[in-house]
Design an enzyme around this catalytic site. Structure first.
Site, PDB file in Angstrom:
ATOM      1  N   ASP A  66     -24.889   5.535 -12.519  1.00 30.28           N
ATOM      2  CA  ASP A  66     -24.520   6.949 -12.428  1.00 30.28           C
ATOM      3  C   ASP A  66     -24.883   7.465 -11.035  1.00 30.28           C
ATOM      4  OD1 ASP A  66     -24.057   9.363 -14.771  1.00 30.28           O
ATOM      5  OD2 ASP A  66     -24.765   9.972 -12.781  1.00 30.28           O
ATOM      6  N   ILE A  67     -24.009   8.264 -10.458  1.00 30.59           N
ATOM      7  CA  ILE A  67     -24.229   8.781  -9.097  1.00 30.59           C
ATOM      8  C   ILE A  67     -25.386   9.790  -9.060  1.00 30.59           C
ATOM      9  CG2 ILE A  67     -22.694  10.807  -9.109  1.00 30.59           C
ATOM     10  CD1 ILE A  67     -21.571   9.785  -6.422  1.00 30.59           C
ATOM     11  N   ASN A 111     -21.242  11.976 -24.853  1.00 29.55           N
ATOM     12  CA  ASN A 111     -20.899  13.396 -24.879  1.00 29.55           C
ATOM     13  C   ASN A 111     -19.444  13.577 -25.298  1.00 29.55           C
ATOM     14  OD1 ASN A 111     -23.420  14.413 -24.013  1.00 29.55           O
ATOM     15  ND2 ASN A 111     -22.944  13.875 -21.895  1.00 29.55           N
ATOM     16  N   GLU A 162     -18.452  16.079 -18.691  1.00 26.57           N
ATOM     17  CA  GLU A 162     -17.866  16.441 -17.388  1.00 26.57           C
ATOM     18  C   GLU A 162     -16.593  15.667 -17.122  1.00 26.57           C
ATOM     19  OE1 GLU A 162     -20.143  15.619 -13.818  1.00 26.57           O
ATOM     20  OE2 GLU A 162     -21.911  16.417 -14.846  1.00 26.57           O
ATOM     21  N   HIS A 216     -17.169   7.463 -22.418  1.00 19.77           N
ATOM     22  CA  HIS A 216     -18.203   6.633 -21.785  1.00 19.77           C
ATOM     23  C   HIS A 216     -19.508   6.743 -22.547  1.00 19.77           C
ATOM     24  CE1 HIS A 216     -18.231  10.634 -19.874  1.00 19.77           C
ATOM     25  NE2 HIS A 216     -19.547  10.489 -19.747  1.00 19.77           N
ATOM     26  N   HIS A 222     -23.632   6.695 -21.821  1.00 18.18           N
ATOM     27  CA  HIS A 222     -24.734   6.692 -20.859  1.00 18.18           C
ATOM     28  C   HIS A 222     -25.812   5.753 -21.400  1.00 18.18           C
ATOM     29  CE1 HIS A 222     -23.675  10.584 -18.726  1.00 18.18           C
ATOM     30  NE2 HIS A 222     -22.980  10.735 -19.838  1.00 18.18           N
TER      31      HIS A 222
HETATM   32  P1  5GP Z   1     -20.614  13.368 -18.876  1.00 20.50           P
HETATM   33  O1  5GP Z   1     -21.318  14.681 -18.647  1.00 20.50           O
HETATM   34  O2  5GP Z   1     -19.126  13.479 -18.738  1.00 20.50           O
HETATM   35  O3  5GP Z   1     -21.049  12.707 -20.146  1.00 20.50           O
HETATM   36  O4  5GP Z   1     -21.149  12.406 -17.741  1.00 20.50           O
HETATM   37  C1  5GP Z   1     -20.477  12.164 -16.546  1.00 20.50           C
HETATM   38  C2  5GP Z   1     -21.430  11.391 -15.655  1.00 20.50           C
HETATM   39  O5  5GP Z   1     -20.686  10.870 -14.567  1.00 20.50           O
HETATM   40  C3  5GP Z   1     -22.549  12.279 -15.065  1.00 20.50           C
HETATM   41  O6  5GP Z   1     -23.816  11.767 -15.424  1.00 20.50           O
HETATM   42  C4  5GP Z   1     -22.295  12.190 -13.553  1.00 20.50           C
HETATM   43  O7  5GP Z   1     -23.484  12.136 -12.791  1.00 20.50           O
HETATM   44  C5  5GP Z   1     -21.473  10.918 -13.414  1.00 20.50           C
HETATM   45  N1  5GP Z   1     -20.574  10.920 -12.254  1.00 20.50           N
HETATM   46  C6  5GP Z   1     -19.795  11.961 -11.859  1.00 20.50           C
HETATM   47  N2  5GP Z   1     -19.094  11.604 -10.742  1.00 20.50           N
HETATM   48  C7  5GP Z   1     -19.448  10.313 -10.464  1.00 20.50           C
HETATM   49  C8  5GP Z   1     -19.061   9.410  -9.430  1.00 20.50           C
HETATM   50  O8  5GP Z   1     -18.243   9.684  -8.545  1.00 20.50           O
HETATM   51  N3  5GP Z   1     -19.635   8.173  -9.457  1.00 20.50           N
HETATM   52  C9  5GP Z   1     -20.545   7.803 -10.420  1.00 20.50           C
HETATM   53  N4  5GP Z   1     -21.047   6.569 -10.330  1.00 20.50           N
HETATM   54  N5  5GP Z   1     -20.918   8.635 -11.403  1.00 20.50           N
HETATM   55  C10 5GP Z   1     -20.380   9.890 -11.431  1.00 20.50           C
END
Ligand code: 5GP
Length: 117
Positions: A31-32, A88, A96, A101, A103
């Site tokens: 994760d970034i 999520n 987001e 996916h 985590h």
């Molecule tokens: P969500 O909130 O959708 O469950 O999680 C999305 C995740 O994707 C977040 O933890 C966010 O930090 C990660 N993320 C967003 N943009 C990028 C990216 O460009 N590269 C990587 N490796 N992770 C990302």
């Protein structure tokens, strides 16, 4: 124009990421913006929007994803210390990225998730 889907771009390697595992079915990358020392995102290679959009034909990939989570946990040495899997779905969860996916979080004590809601 359609909004760019970051995870689709990562899969196509149009956006750089630290891919730590890839096979025919799934891809995992760091994760970034990690919220734990180990924070890995695991996605199916075939697009699924979120858990609301899975159906019978996805049963294999869902099982495969859990199996890969456990293998990654072992590889990262957090299988014994412990880890958390988070999925999520939609706005109230804070999802987001519209790409199903999991985590994988670990590497520190994560607290009691239910008590922290
Ligand atoms: P969500 O909130 O959708 O469950 O999680 C999305 C995740 O994707 C977040 O933890 C966010 O930090 C990660 N993320 C967003 N943009 C990028 C990216 O460009 N590269 C990587 N490796 N992770 C990302």
């Amino acid at each position: 124009m359609d909004k760019i889907n970051i995870f689709k771009e990562i899969l196509k390697r149009k956006i750089k990421s630290d891919i730590i595992y890839r096979d025919f079915f799934v891809t995992a990358f760091n994760d970034i913006n990690p919220v734990a020392p180990i924070h890995i995102i695991l996605i199916p290679n075939n697009y699924i929007k979120n858990i609301n959009n899975v159906n019978n034909s996805d049963i294999f990939i869902l099982g495969k994803m859990l199996l890969v989570c456990s293998k990654i946990a072992k590889y990262k040495n957090i299988d014994i210390s412990g880890y958390r899997l988070v999925i999520n779905c939609n706005k109230d969860s804070g999802q987001e990225i519209d790409y199903f996916h999991i985590h994988i979080l670990g590497g520190k004590f994560l607290g009691n998730f239910i008590c922290n809601i």
